[in-house]
Scaffold this motif. Structure first.
Motif, mmCIF file in Angstrom:
data_model
loop_
_atom_site.group_PDB
_atom_site.id
_atom_site.type_symbol
_atom_site.label_atom_id
_atom_site.label_comp_id
_atom_site.label_asym_id
_atom_site.label_seq_id
_atom_site.Cartn_x
_atom_site.Cartn_y
_atom_site.Cartn_z
ATOM 1 N N ASP A 117 -5.584 -1.502 -7.147
ATOM 2 C CA ASP A 117 -6.555 -0.432 -6.862
ATOM 3 C C ASP A 117 -5.786 0.884 -6.757
ATOM 4 N N SER A 118 -6.340 1.954 -7.309
ATOM 5 C CA SER A 118 -5.661 3.256 -7.186
ATOM 6 C C SER A 118 -6.690 4.370 -7.060
ATOM 7 N N ILE B 56 -2.749 7.098 -4.344
ATOM 8 C CA ILE B 56 -2.667 5.850 -3.594
ATOM 9 C C ILE B 56 -2.792 4.664 -4.533
ATOM 10 N N HIS C 5 -2.654 0.214 -4.306
ATOM 11 C CA HIS C 5 -2.880 -0.733 -3.200
ATOM 12 C C HIS C 5 -3.166 -2.144 -3.705
ATOM 13 N N THR D 172 0.870 -1.178 0.000
ATOM 14 C CA THR D 172 0.000 0.000 0.000
ATOM 15 C C THR D 172 0.900 1.218 0.000
ATOM 16 N N THR E 151 -8.706 2.400 1.537
ATOM 17 C CA THR E 151 -8.482 1.197 0.743
ATOM 18 C C THR E 151 -9.447 0.090 1.144
ATOM 19 N N ARG F 108 -3.473 -1.272 4.817
ATOM 20 C CA ARG F 108 -4.498 -0.223 4.639
ATOM 21 C C ARG F 108 -3.908 1.174 4.607
#
Length: 210
Positions: A161-162, A99, A101, A88, A119, A106
């Protein structure tokens, strides 16, 4: 700090392979951001949507490169086969936070005394809670609560994931592995952060995890 880059990686695998996976992933990500520092500084001026997407794409590339290298290392050494790591990361740039992840570590935003989880955990328990097939109350009691559904290095590529958010004066960004958030009760992080200074809060979190 000079890059505005902050990250946490939580490795898994026997024979210290988890430590190898997490250290390697962080090293690769840092090098990728350093290499693209000039490009990032150019993008930081007048952050329109297209530039925001370019920065997020660059962060995802960093994680994909780290994923590939951890996977390659696991293939080279049989004792490290199957090793992986969560990751992360936050890049602060142009008044915003970017961010990226993977896994169940988290990122939180603490704003005006409230703690917001940014997140989503990539874990079996978290997915079952989201689907409604497991309650939060029961989640702490199931035997598979540490099973994650995404990690760097298990395969050559991973879904990332962003997100991007604007940072306001007084905001705190808080990163941790499940070695901390796994022990936090509802609103406990918020309570600790509200009553202690930043340095005291960090100490309190370490003590709580221990």
């Amino acid at each position: 700090p000079e890059l505005g880059l902050y990250a946490v990686a939580d490795g898994m695998g026997g024979h210290a392979a988890g430590e190898v996976a997490s250290s390697l992933a962080l090293e690769v990500v840092k090098k990728h951001i350093e290499k693209n520092r000039g490009k990032l500084q150019q993008l930081a001026t007048n952050l329109v949507q297209e530039k925001i997407e370019n920065v997020l794409s660059l962060l995802e590339q960093a994680i994909q490169q780290a994923c590939q290298e951890v996977f390659n290392e696991a293939q080279r050494d049989k004792s490290r086969h199957g090793m992986g790591t969560t990751l992360t990361m936050v890049l602060t740039l142009g008044g915003g936070a970017f961010i990226a992840h993977v896994g169940d570590s988290r990122a939180y935003l603490i704003r005006e005394g409230e703690c917001h989880q940014l997140t989503v955990d990539h874990s079996l328990v978290s997915e079952q809670i989201r689907r409604g097939s497991l309650s939060k109350k029961d989640a702490s009691r199931v035997s598979y609560r540490n099973v994650i559904t995404r990690a760097l290095g298990i395969q050559p590529r991973v879904k990332v994931d962003s997100l991007h958010l604007d940072i306001l004066p007084g905001d705190w960004l808080f990163l941790c592995s499940d070695g901390l958030h796994g022990y936090l009760k509802e609103n406990e992080a918020q309570e600790i952060l509200n009553k202690l200074s930043l340095e005291q809060a960090v100490r309190a979190f370490v003590d709580l995890a221990n």
